[in-house]
Write a protein that holds these residues in place. Structure first.
Motif, PDB file in Angstrom:
ATOM      1  N   ALA A  18       0.853  -1.195   0.000  1.00 18.66           N
ATOM      2  CA  ALA A  18       0.000   0.000   0.000  1.00 18.66           C
ATOM      3  C   ALA A  18       0.876   1.227   0.000  1.00 18.66           C
ATOM      4  CB  ALA A  18      -0.918  -0.008   1.206  1.00 18.66           C
ATOM      5  N   GLY A  19       0.596   2.238  -0.789  1.00 18.71           N
ATOM      6  CA  GLY A  19       1.389   3.457  -0.888  1.00 18.71           C
ATOM      7  C   GLY A  19       2.474   3.335  -1.928  1.00 18.71           C
ATOM      8  N   VAL A  22      -0.598   2.914  -6.822  1.00 21.65           N
ATOM      9  CA  VAL A  22      -1.945   3.477  -6.747  1.00 21.65           C
ATOM     10  C   VAL A  22      -2.919   2.577  -7.489  1.00 21.65           C
ATOM     11  CG1 VAL A  22      -3.366   5.463  -7.340  1.00 21.65           C
ATOM     12  CG2 VAL A  22      -1.041   5.813  -6.544  1.00 21.65           C
ATOM     13  N   LEU A  65      -0.005  12.704  -7.227  1.00 27.70           N
ATOM     14  CA  LEU A  65      -0.695  11.863  -6.254  1.00 27.70           C
ATOM     15  C   LEU A  65      -1.353  12.735  -5.192  1.00 27.70           C
ATOM     16  CD1 LEU A  65       2.080   9.171  -5.761  1.00 27.70           C
ATOM     17  CD2 LEU A  65       0.021   8.956  -7.150  1.00 27.70           C
ATOM     18  N   SER A  66      -2.408  12.255  -4.563  1.00 27.48           N
ATOM     19  CA  SER A  66      -3.093  12.979  -3.484  1.00 27.48           C
ATOM     20  C   SER A  66      -2.240  12.894  -2.214  1.00 27.48           C
ATOM     21  CB  SER A  66      -4.469  12.356  -3.243  1.00 27.48           C
ATOM     22  OG  SER A  66      -5.099  13.010  -2.173  1.00 27.48           O
ATOM     23  N   ILE A 110       0.952   9.786   1.895  1.00 31.60           N
ATOM     24  CA  ILE A 110       0.412   9.457   0.571  1.00 31.60           C
ATOM     25  C   ILE A 110      -0.078   8.027   0.627  1.00 31.60           C
ATOM     26  CG2 ILE A 110       0.924   9.242  -1.888  1.00 31.60           C
ATOM     27  CD1 ILE A 110       3.116  11.272  -1.546  1.00 31.60           C
ATOM     28  N   GLU A 111      -1.340   7.904   0.556  1.00 32.19           N
ATOM     29  CA  GLU A 111      -1.975   6.583   0.534  1.00 32.19           C
ATOM     30  C   GLU A 111      -1.466   5.687   1.672  1.00 32.19           C
ATOM     31  OE1 GLU A 111      -4.453   5.746  -1.293  1.00 32.19           O
ATOM     32  OE2 GLU A 111      -4.461   7.623  -2.449  1.00 32.19           O
TER      33      GLU A 111
END
Length: 730
Positions: A18-19, A22, A65-66, A110-111
């Protein structure tokens, strides 16, 4: 087919971290994040500061990226922002204040994947000057004043301090830039007020400069306490005093505030109340101190005092005892009396005295005089004087009856040695100190000593020369006028030092020989037990030491030898510790009797052998024995000489006597019995025949017989010639 593609996509999604991705096509990683403070980490107040957070992220796609940014100050979250661009996060601090100082750091997420920057410290200096405002500048005592202190433009946690004439009168911590406080002034006059604030940034604080100073004028209240005492002069003990405490100008000054009055005398509070306090009491000279009327209104306190002088009606009584020292059951008198009294108010007859406690064994004889027998234990007495309602006690008198001394006992300390000083102790089992002890000899006083403490002893040093002198001593003890019988006569044992030591030797000196047992007996005069020591001259250590209850004892040396010869002496000592030594005795151990007998016998035998040898040797030179089977009483006729013997003739005949021992016959039956030894004497003559070279021997033989007649020896050897005779010497 579609179902297979869906399963593949789900597995790929669960595989990648994860991270990190995406979607199945895009991968990313956070490479770095940096926090910076612009324009500088050290700025002054009102500067515009920017906290910038720059993150470097690598990804496989083109789109940003968010991201989620978080700003921390001193580990506290102060700002959060979400961004879908790659631009830096900017946290502005417009018009920075001291409260903005601290350590800042930035965190990006980030994520679910996070990274935090290193911390940067921002320091903002400069505080605004505080402002002070009062609602009143002229007030009365205890009038309330409202004050407000403002820290213009400041933020954060702020401490505010209010000062009155340079001293802190109030302080408080608020999360605001101003503080309002209320307080009152308790003292009249001019008071200067200012304030200060401090911005708290844990663990530090930053203090501002002083505010403007405001002068406050405090006016005195017209209200006052009033103290009135009646009568005011010529007051004697027993007079009644009326005391009042009131307030003046109450209606114009109280302004509705509560008022309290307190009336006190010295440290004793007599009464208290609202606006008026009254008190009545009997005047006493023993109660010194001012009367005080105190008014309290809030924090305002006003006091009025007055001094009242009270004349003593009579002095406190004193209690005395006669005699000054009293013994148990002795007659005693206590006297209670006031030394002075106010004759203008009372007469002496008005004074009455009582003795406390009431169950005292003493009875009154006249006013203030009490008599009776002293008790057998300590007792406390107090006298009380009374007149016109006034009561005054005396100080407590403790009567400690003394104990008469008991009949003394006499004894000696340690050992009594004739001719040496020793101590005699006199002691009584009971008796109050001091006690005087007197030593008496034959009813004459020898010496007197005084014992004042239990730890002391009555000791007398004396010296005696004879034991019977001990019984001449007695003791007397005295601690009052009463006579006490003397002690018994001294009964003790006197030690006579040892004298006249003697050393006796057994057996007697001439009879001491080897193998005997030697007894060294040491005796002396003196008091047992006696310690005896035996020494041999030249030895430092004693041969033997013993202690006995007798005046003599011995030391035994068994089986004497020559090595025991020497000089001996003994020492004697007893408790007198004056050792004495005997005369020295020299002992010579002689040879044993059997040894002497052996030596004598051997010597005699040797002499006998030597004599026999000499006789035989001499006889062999001078005599020739002729043996023939003839009678022992026959005279030997001359014989013809042979050619060899007739050549020399002696001028004179020689006569010799020879003892011849005849052997006994072997056959007992053939030989007659004879007693003893047969001795034969032979006379040998050498006649002269005229020839110079001829020798002719004649012989006469005598026989000594124990029998009645001489006997002929049957076993004589046959004599063939005279060659065995000695050759005569010309």
């Amino acid at each position: 087919m579609g179902l297979l593609l869906l399963l593949t996509t789900i597995l790929l999604s669960s595989y990648f971290h994860a991270g990190t991705v995406v979607d199945a096509q895009r991968l990313f990683t956070i490479r770095n994040i940096i926090l910076s403070i612009e324009p500088s980490t050290d700025v002054t107040r009102d500067a515009n500061v920017t906290v910038r957070c720059k993150a470097t992220v690598s990804s496989s796609g083109q789109e940003a990226l968010s991201r989620e940014y978080t700003i921390y100050k001193n580990s506290n979250k102060v700002y959060t922002k979400n961004s879908s661009t790659s631009e830096d996060l900017v946290y502005p601090l417009s018009g920075a204040r001291v409260s903005n100082s601290g350590k800042y750091k930035c965190k990006i997420n980030i994520e679910g994947k996070e990274m935090t920057s290193a911390a940067q410290k921002l320091t903002v200096t400069g505080l605004s000057k505080p402002g002070l405002h009062l609602n009143k500048e002229v007030v009365s005592e205890e009038e309330e004043v409202t004050a407000r202190c403002t820290a213009h433009g400041e933020t954060g946690s702020i401490f505010f301090y209010f000062y009155e004439d340079g001293k802190v009168i109030l302080e408080n911590l608020v999360n605001s830039n101003q503080l309002e406080a209320k307080f009152r002034f308790s003292s009249v006059g001019i008071h200067k007020i200012h304030c200060v604030y401090a911005v708290l940034i844990v663990p530090d604080s930053f203090k501002s400069e002083e505010s403007n100073t405001i002068t406050v004028s405090v006016k005195e209240l017209s209200i006052t306490p009033i103290l009135e005492i009646s009568p005011l002069s010529k007051i004697y003990e027993g007079d009644h005093l009326s005391i009042s405490c009131t307030v003046r100008n109450l209606l114009f000054s109280s302004e509705g505030r509560p008022i309290h009055l307190y009336l006190s005398h010295g440290t004793k509070l007599l009464s208290s109340g609202g606006t008026r306090v009254n008190h009545s009491m009997v005047a006493l000279a023993k109660d010194p101190g001012d009367f005080e009327c105190k008014l309290e209104m809030g924090n305002v306190a006003k006091v009025t005092t007055k001094m009242v002088s009270v004349t003593e009606l009579f002095s406190a009584p004193t209690l005395s005892m006669s005699p000054a020292e009293v013994f148990q059951r002795d007659y005693m008198t206590l006297t209670c009396q006031s030394e002075s009294y106010a004759s203008e108010r009372i007469k002496r007859e008005e004074l009455t005295y009582t003795l406390e406690p009431p169950d005292s064994p003493l009875t009154p004889k006249k006013p203030g005089v009490f008599s009776g027998s002293a008790l057998q234990f300590d007792f406390n007495y107090t006298c009380v004087a009374r007149a016109r309602g006034i009561t005054k006690p005396s100080e407590t008198l403790t009567v400690r009856p003394k104990v008469s001394v008991s009949i003394p006992k006499i004894s000696v300390v340690g050992k009594v040695v004739l001719g040496q000083p020793f101590n005699i102790r006199c002691h009584s089992d009971t008796g109050s100190f001091p006690i005087n002890y007197t030593l008496i000899r034959n009813y004459d006083n020898v010496a007197t000593t005084s014992v004042k403490l239990p730890s002391q002893e009555a000791l007398f040093s004396v010296t005696i020369s004879r034991p019977e002198e001990l019984s001449k001593y007695m003791c007397e003890a005295k601690n009052n006028r009463k006579e006490v019988p003397p002690s018994k006569r001294l009964n003790a044992t006197a030690i006579e030092p040892v004298t006249d030591p003697t050393l006796t030797v057994l057996p007697h000196l001439p009879e001491i020989s080897e193998g005997d047992s030697l007894y060294l007996i040491c005796g002396t005069k003196g008091t047992p037990p006696v310690t005896f020591k035996w020494y041999r001259d030249g030895d430092r250590q004693p041969l033997f030491t013993t202690t006995t209850d007798r005046n003599n004892t011995h030391y035994r040396v068994p089986k004497l030898s020559k090595e025991h010869s020497g000089t001996y002496y003994c020492e004697a000592d007893n408790y007198a510790k004056k050792a004495v030594r005997s005369e020295k005795v020299t002992i010579e151990v002689r040879m044993a009797m059997w040894k002497k007998a052996v030596i004598g016998g051997v010597s005699l035998l040797a002499v006998s052998v030597l004599v026999v040898a000499c006789v035989l040797y001499f006889k062999s030179k001078r005599v020739r024995v002729v043996r023939a089977a003839v009678s022992v009483w026959s005279e030997r006729p001359p014989e013809e000489a042979n050619d060899e013997e007739s050549s020399v003739v002696s001028s004179e005949p020689d006569v010799e006597y020879t003892e011849v021992v005849h052997p006994q016959p072997v056959d007992i039956a053939r030989a007659p019995t004879r007693k003893g030894t047969d001795t034969v004497y032979s006379e040998l003559k050498n006649p002269s025949h005229g020839a110079s070279d001829h020798h002719d021997y004649g012989s006469v033989e005598y026989a000594e017989l124990n029998g009645e007649r001489p006997e002929v020896c049957h076993n004589l050897p046959e004599v063939n010639n005279y060659q065995d005779l000695p050759v005569p010497v010309d």
